[in-house]
Design a protein around this motif. Structure first.
Motif, PDB file in Angstrom:
ATOM      1  N   TRP A  11       0.838  -1.196   0.000  1.00 16.93           N
ATOM      2  CA  TRP A  11       0.000   0.000   0.000  1.00 16.93           C
ATOM      3  C   TRP A  11       0.878   1.253   0.000  1.00 16.93           C
ATOM      4  CZ3 TRP A  11      -0.445   4.082   3.442  1.00 16.93           C
ATOM      5  CH2 TRP A  11      -1.482   4.977   3.177  1.00 16.93           C
ATOM      6  N   ALA A  14       2.357   1.705  -3.345  1.00 17.34           N
ATOM      7  CA  ALA A  14       1.337   2.107  -4.310  1.00 17.34           C
ATOM      8  C   ALA A  14       0.987   3.590  -4.169  1.00 17.34           C
ATOM      9  CB  ALA A  14       0.093   1.236  -4.158  1.00 17.34           C
ATOM     10  N   SER A  47      -6.161   4.284  -7.969  1.00 19.84           N
ATOM     11  CA  SER A  47      -7.009   3.125  -7.704  1.00 19.84           C
ATOM     12  C   SER A  47      -6.215   1.940  -7.154  1.00 19.84           C
ATOM     13  CB  SER A  47      -7.733   2.723  -8.990  1.00 19.84           C
ATOM     14  OG  SER A  47      -8.546   1.599  -8.782  1.00 19.84           O
ATOM     15  N   ILE A  48      -4.953   1.873  -7.473  1.00 22.46           N
ATOM     16  CA  ILE A  48      -4.116   0.757  -6.996  1.00 22.46           C
ATOM     17  C   ILE A  48      -4.122   0.731  -5.467  1.00 22.46           C
ATOM     18  CG2 ILE A  48      -1.813  -0.262  -6.990  1.00 22.46           C
ATOM     19  CD1 ILE A  48      -1.373   1.357  -9.696  1.00 22.46           C
ATOM     20  N   ASN A  51      -7.773   0.397  -3.777  1.00 26.95           N
ATOM     21  CA  ASN A  51      -8.342  -0.945  -3.727  1.00 26.95           C
ATOM     22  C   ASN A  51      -7.650  -1.833  -2.699  1.00 26.95           C
ATOM     23  OD1 ASN A  51     -10.654  -1.466  -5.620  1.00 26.95           O
ATOM     24  ND2 ASN A  51      -9.256  -0.351  -6.961  1.00 26.95           N
ATOM     25  N   ILE A  52      -6.368  -1.628  -2.501  1.00 28.00           N
ATOM     26  CA  ILE A  52      -5.673  -2.357  -1.433  1.00 28.00           C
ATOM     27  C   ILE A  52      -6.304  -1.984  -0.091  1.00 28.00           C
ATOM     28  CG2 ILE A  52      -3.488  -2.629  -0.183  1.00 28.00           C
ATOM     29  CD1 ILE A  52      -2.092  -2.058  -2.939  1.00 28.00           C
ATOM     30  N   TYR A  67     -10.129  -7.639  -4.106  1.00 31.54           N
ATOM     31  CA  TYR A  67      -9.713  -6.246  -4.254  1.00 31.54           C
ATOM     32  C   TYR A  67      -8.251  -6.138  -4.676  1.00 31.54           C
ATOM     33  CZ  TYR A  67     -14.043  -4.091  -2.857  1.00 31.54           C
ATOM     34  OH  TYR A  67     -15.349  -3.660  -2.840  1.00 31.54           O
ATOM     35  N   LEU A  68      -7.432  -7.088  -4.260  1.00 31.41           N
ATOM     36  CA  LEU A  68      -6.036  -7.103  -4.713  1.00 31.41           C
ATOM     37  C   LEU A  68      -5.968  -7.382  -6.211  1.00 31.41           C
ATOM     38  CD1 LEU A  68      -4.311  -8.968  -1.745  1.00 31.41           C
ATOM     39  CD2 LEU A  68      -4.268  -6.504  -2.234  1.00 31.41           C
ATOM     40  N   SER A  71      -6.839  -4.194  -7.842  1.00 33.79           N
ATOM     41  CA  SER A  71      -5.680  -3.320  -7.729  1.00 33.79           C
ATOM     42  C   SER A  71      -4.651  -3.650  -8.812  1.00 33.79           C
ATOM     43  CB  SER A  71      -5.063  -3.463  -6.337  1.00 33.79           C
ATOM     44  OG  SER A  71      -3.934  -2.640  -6.203  1.00 33.79           O
ATOM     45  N   ARG A  72      -4.419  -4.937  -9.027  1.00 33.24           N
ATOM     46  CA  ARG A  72      -3.469  -5.361 -10.059  1.00 33.24           C
ATOM     47  C   ARG A  72      -3.968  -4.916 -11.438  1.00 33.24           C
ATOM     48  NH1 ARG A  72      -2.003 -11.583 -10.592  1.00 33.24           N
ATOM     49  NH2 ARG A  72      -4.144 -11.610 -11.335  1.00 33.24           N
ATOM     50  N   SER A  74      -5.762  -2.299 -12.080  1.00 33.19           N
ATOM     51  CA  SER A  74      -5.515  -0.854 -12.158  1.00 33.19           C
ATOM     52  C   SER A  74      -4.051  -0.557 -12.437  1.00 33.19           C
ATOM     53  CB  SER A  74      -5.953  -0.169 -10.860  1.00 33.19           C
ATOM     54  OG  SER A  74      -7.346  -0.256 -10.703  1.00 33.19           O
ATOM     55  N   LEU A 110       1.970  -7.454  -4.937  1.00 33.32           N
ATOM     56  CA  LEU A 110       0.565  -7.864  -4.986  1.00 33.32           C
ATOM     57  C   LEU A 110       0.454  -9.375  -5.170  1.00 33.32           C
ATOM     58  CD1 LEU A 110      -0.972  -5.013  -7.173  1.00 33.32           C
ATOM     59  CD2 LEU A 110      -1.543  -5.521  -4.777  1.00 33.32           C
TER      60      LEU A 110
END
Length: 122
Positions: A11, A14, A47-48, A51-52, A67-68, A71-72, A74, A110
């Motif tokens: 996080w 990111a 967003s990465i 979402n984390i 959600y991970l 994130s990936r 994004s 991730l």
């Protein structure tokens, strides 16, 4: 006390990546017709981390894992936009390379977190 997602290295990385992308985009000079691309790269890069954080706040590891994955996605979207920016001549090869290195590191982090959650059997 602090939010649990702040303890995640991925996080933190990111968030730093999003700030770097936004700083890069702020230096881009593009015609007015390309504002949508500027907005999209800001949205996908932020967003990465978002979402984390959102996933960490969910009640189950299964939800967190989903959600991970988002994130990936994004991250991949951001990397594609950076490639387009480079091909348009808006960012140079050195900037792209540095951002790609950061992106690869986040992708690996991730993947590791997804794998760790998946091993827990949730």
């Amino acid at each position: 006390m602090q939010f649990a997602y702040k303890q995640l290295d991925v996080w933190q990385k990111a968030v730093a990546f999003a700030v770097r992308v936004i700083n890069t985009v702020e230096r881009v000079f593009a015609e007015r017709t390309h504002f949508r691309l500027m907005e999209q790269i800001e949205a996908s890069s932020t967003s990465i981390a978002m979402n984390i954080a959102e996933g960490k706040g969910r009640l189950s590891k299964k939800e967190f894992r989903q959600y991970l994955y988002i994130s990936r996605g994004s991250l991949y979207e951001t990397m594609t936009l950076l490639e387009i920016f480079h091909r348009k001549g808006w960012i140079d090869a050195n900037e792209l390379s540095q951002l790609e290195q950061d992106g690869l590191e986040i992708a690996a982090m991730l993947k590791g977190l997804i794998n760790a959650i998946s091993k827990d059997g949730s």
